[in-house]
Write a protein that holds these residues in place. Sequence first.
Motif, PDB file in Angstrom:
ATOM      1  N   ILE A  79      -2.179  16.168  -1.819  1.00 32.34           N
ATOM      2  CA  ILE A  79      -3.220  16.480  -2.788  1.00 32.34           C
ATOM      3  C   ILE A  79      -4.002  17.505  -2.263  1.00 32.34           C
ATOM      4  CG2 ILE A  79      -5.063  15.666  -4.097  1.00 32.34           C
ATOM      5  CD1 ILE A  79      -3.813  12.846  -3.970  1.00 32.34           C
ATOM      6  N   ARG A  80      -4.621  17.408  -1.060  1.00 30.44           N
ATOM      7  CA  ARG A  80      -5.409  18.577  -0.604  1.00 30.44           C
ATOM      8  C   ARG A  80      -4.699  19.897  -0.396  1.00 30.44           C
ATOM      9  NH1 ARG A  80      -5.764  20.948   4.206  1.00 30.44           N
ATOM     10  NH2 ARG A  80      -4.597  19.680   5.184  1.00 30.44           N
ATOM     11  N   LEU A  81      -3.423  20.022  -0.292  1.00 30.38           N
ATOM     12  CA  LEU A  81      -2.676  21.404  -0.067  1.00 30.38           C
ATOM     13  C   LEU A  81      -2.070  21.848  -1.509  1.00 30.38           C
ATOM     14  CD1 LEU A  81      -0.617  20.594   2.875  1.00 30.38           C
ATOM     15  CD2 LEU A  81      -2.574  22.225   2.922  1.00 30.38           C
ATOM     16  N   GLY A  82      -2.356  21.050  -2.521  1.00 33.14           N
ATOM     17  CA  GLY A  82      -1.924  21.343  -3.717  1.00 33.14           C
ATOM     18  C   GLY A  82      -0.438  21.091  -4.137  1.00 33.14           C
ATOM     19  N   GLU A  85       0.787  -0.956   0.184  1.00 35.19           N
ATOM     20  CA  GLU A  85      -0.149   0.125  -0.040  1.00 35.19           C
ATOM     21  C   GLU A  85       0.992   1.346  -0.024  1.00 35.19           C
ATOM     22  OE1 GLU A  85      -2.138  -0.520   3.480  1.00 35.19           O
ATOM     23  OE2 GLU A  85      -3.308  -2.075   3.040  1.00 35.19           O
ATOM     24  N   LEU A  86       0.538   2.200  -0.527  1.00 37.81           N
ATOM     25  CA  LEU A  86       0.905   3.553  -0.303  1.00 37.81           C
ATOM     26  C   LEU A  86       0.741   4.203   0.968  1.00 37.81           C
ATOM     27  CD1 LEU A  86       0.933   5.033  -4.061  1.00 37.81           C
ATOM     28  CD2 LEU A  86       2.624   4.290  -2.937  1.00 37.81           C
ATOM     29  N   PRO A  87       1.640   5.061   1.521  1.00 32.29           N
ATOM     30  CA  PRO A  87       1.461   5.697   2.890  1.00 32.29           C
ATOM     31  C   PRO A  87       0.170   6.933   2.462  1.00 32.29           C
ATOM     32  CG  PRO A  87       3.359   6.594   1.776  1.00 32.29           C
ATOM     33  CD  PRO A  87       2.991   5.348   1.058  1.00 32.29           C
ATOM     34  N   VAL A  88      -1.146   6.530   2.569  1.00 36.92           N
ATOM     35  CA  VAL A  88      -2.065   7.550   2.182  1.00 36.92           C
ATOM     36  C   VAL A  88      -2.065   8.744   2.824  1.00 36.92           C
ATOM     37  CG1 VAL A  88      -3.416   5.468   1.051  1.00 36.92           C
ATOM     38  CG2 VAL A  88      -4.053   6.131   3.169  1.00 36.92           C
ATOM     39  N   ARG A  89      -1.947   8.828   4.027  1.00 39.17           N
ATOM     40  CA  ARG A  89      -2.169  10.260   4.757  1.00 39.17           C
ATOM     41  C   ARG A  89      -1.313  11.234   4.173  1.00 39.17           C
ATOM     42  NH1 ARG A  89      -0.434   8.115   9.150  1.00 39.17           N
ATOM     43  NH2 ARG A  89       1.829   8.963   9.123  1.00 39.17           N
ATOM     44  N   ASP A  90       0.037  10.816   4.194  1.00 35.72           N
ATOM     45  CA  ASP A  90       0.783  11.978   3.385  1.00 35.72           C
ATOM     46  C   ASP A  90       0.339  12.393   1.823  1.00 35.72           C
ATOM     47  OD1 ASP A  90       2.410  12.498   5.514  1.00 35.72           O
ATOM     48  OD2 ASP A  90       3.894  11.223   4.924  1.00 35.72           O
ATOM     49  N   LEU A  91      -0.089  11.124   1.202  1.00 30.51           N
ATOM     50  CA  LEU A  91      -0.599  11.360  -0.214  1.00 30.51           C
ATOM     51  C   LEU A  91      -1.658  12.440  -0.049  1.00 30.51           C
ATOM     52  CD1 LEU A  91      -0.335  10.693  -3.137  1.00 30.51           C
ATOM     53  CD2 LEU A  91      -1.527   8.424  -2.601  1.00 30.51           C
ATOM     54  N   ASP A  92      -2.786  12.089   0.807  1.00 32.26           N
ATOM     55  CA  ASP A  92      -4.063  12.773   0.902  1.00 32.26           C
ATOM     56  C   ASP A  92      -3.770  14.357   1.036  1.00 32.26           C
ATOM     57  OD1 ASP A  92      -5.450  10.575   0.047  1.00 32.26           O
ATOM     58  OD2 ASP A  92      -6.206  10.332   2.253  1.00 32.26           O
ATOM     59  N   GLU A  93      -3.002  14.341   2.089  1.00 34.30           N
ATOM     60  CA  GLU A  93      -2.530  15.895   2.538  1.00 34.30           C
ATOM     61  C   GLU A  93      -1.820  16.646   1.319  1.00 34.30           C
ATOM     62  OE1 GLU A  93      -0.535  18.239   6.193  1.00 34.30           O
ATOM     63  OE2 GLU A  93      -0.369  15.966   6.252  1.00 34.30           O
ATOM     64  N   VAL A 148      -2.957  16.306  -8.727  1.00 37.08           N
ATOM     65  CA  VAL A 148      -3.653  15.056  -9.394  1.00 37.08           C
ATOM     66  C   VAL A 148      -5.305  15.187  -8.694  1.00 37.08           C
ATOM     67  CG1 VAL A 148      -1.665  13.695  -9.970  1.00 37.08           C
ATOM     68  CG2 VAL A 148      -2.752  13.497  -7.723  1.00 37.08           C
ATOM     69  N   PRO A 149      -6.105  14.675  -9.261  1.00 36.16           N
ATOM     70  CA  PRO A 149      -7.468  14.587  -9.024  1.00 36.16           C
ATOM     71  C   PRO A 149      -7.840  14.085  -7.616  1.00 36.16           C
ATOM     72  CG  PRO A 149      -7.509  13.961 -11.297  1.00 36.16           C
ATOM     73  CD  PRO A 149      -6.023  13.888 -10.855  1.00 36.16           C
ATOM     74  N   GLY A 150      -6.989  12.848  -7.137  1.00 34.74           N
ATOM     75  CA  GLY A 150      -7.273  12.578  -5.807  1.00 34.74           C
ATOM     76  C   GLY A 150      -6.432  11.075  -5.726  1.00 34.74           C
TER      77      GLY A 150
END
Length: 229
Positions: A139-142, A129-137, A146-148
């Motif tokens: 993406i959220r911060l720009g 799995e990828l470390p989604v917490r940092d990935l999500d953050e 990427v779309p999501g």
Amino acid sequence: MKRSSNAIDHRVRVGRQRSARTESRIVEAALRVFAERGPDAPVIDDFVKAAGVARGTFYNHFTGVEELLQATSAWTTRAMLQSIEETIAGIEGPALRFGLGLRQFFVRAQRDPVWSRFVARVWKVGGLELPVRDLDEAIRLGHFRVPGREVAQDLLFGGIREAVHRIGEGRVGPSFGDQMTEICLQALRAEPRRIAAVLAHELPALAERASRRAARGRASLAGWGGRNR
């Protein structure tokens, strides 16, 4: 009565330690077998022979190949990703942490070709799995444009899997991991300055932490998918 109780406790403790060592032996052998033959081809006798145990001993620990695959996958991949996350937890910035995590992952792969071949072969059964917490953050911060998360994961999984396979085959140079990290961050449309920061940052020490975690994992594989006894 107290002496008898202590003797029983000692025998139970020794028995559990012996069982944990045997389970570790089977899983370590399974790592080599899966790395060479993939997740679908091996049969029970392959693991019994590689571990040097009896069939009955094998079934004392695992119900079959699928359960052994899950335990081996958890021990070798999920624990490693958790170790990476621990080493970068104090670093500021999700894009920087994510990029350093990628670099750590490729360093680990280049240090251990057997581990690399295993990871590449079992990825299709959900081993990583990828470390989604940092990935999500990020993406959220720009920081990653990427779309999501799903798009980012689909974008990266194939390339990383093939890269790890190539590493396992010994067909790369020492800078390959950083080159792959740079390409992955470019694919996520990270700004050049953020990519440069990832590549210039000193990597936190991983080997000692990973070794300690792996040792703990070998002592309690039931929590990772082995049979509870």
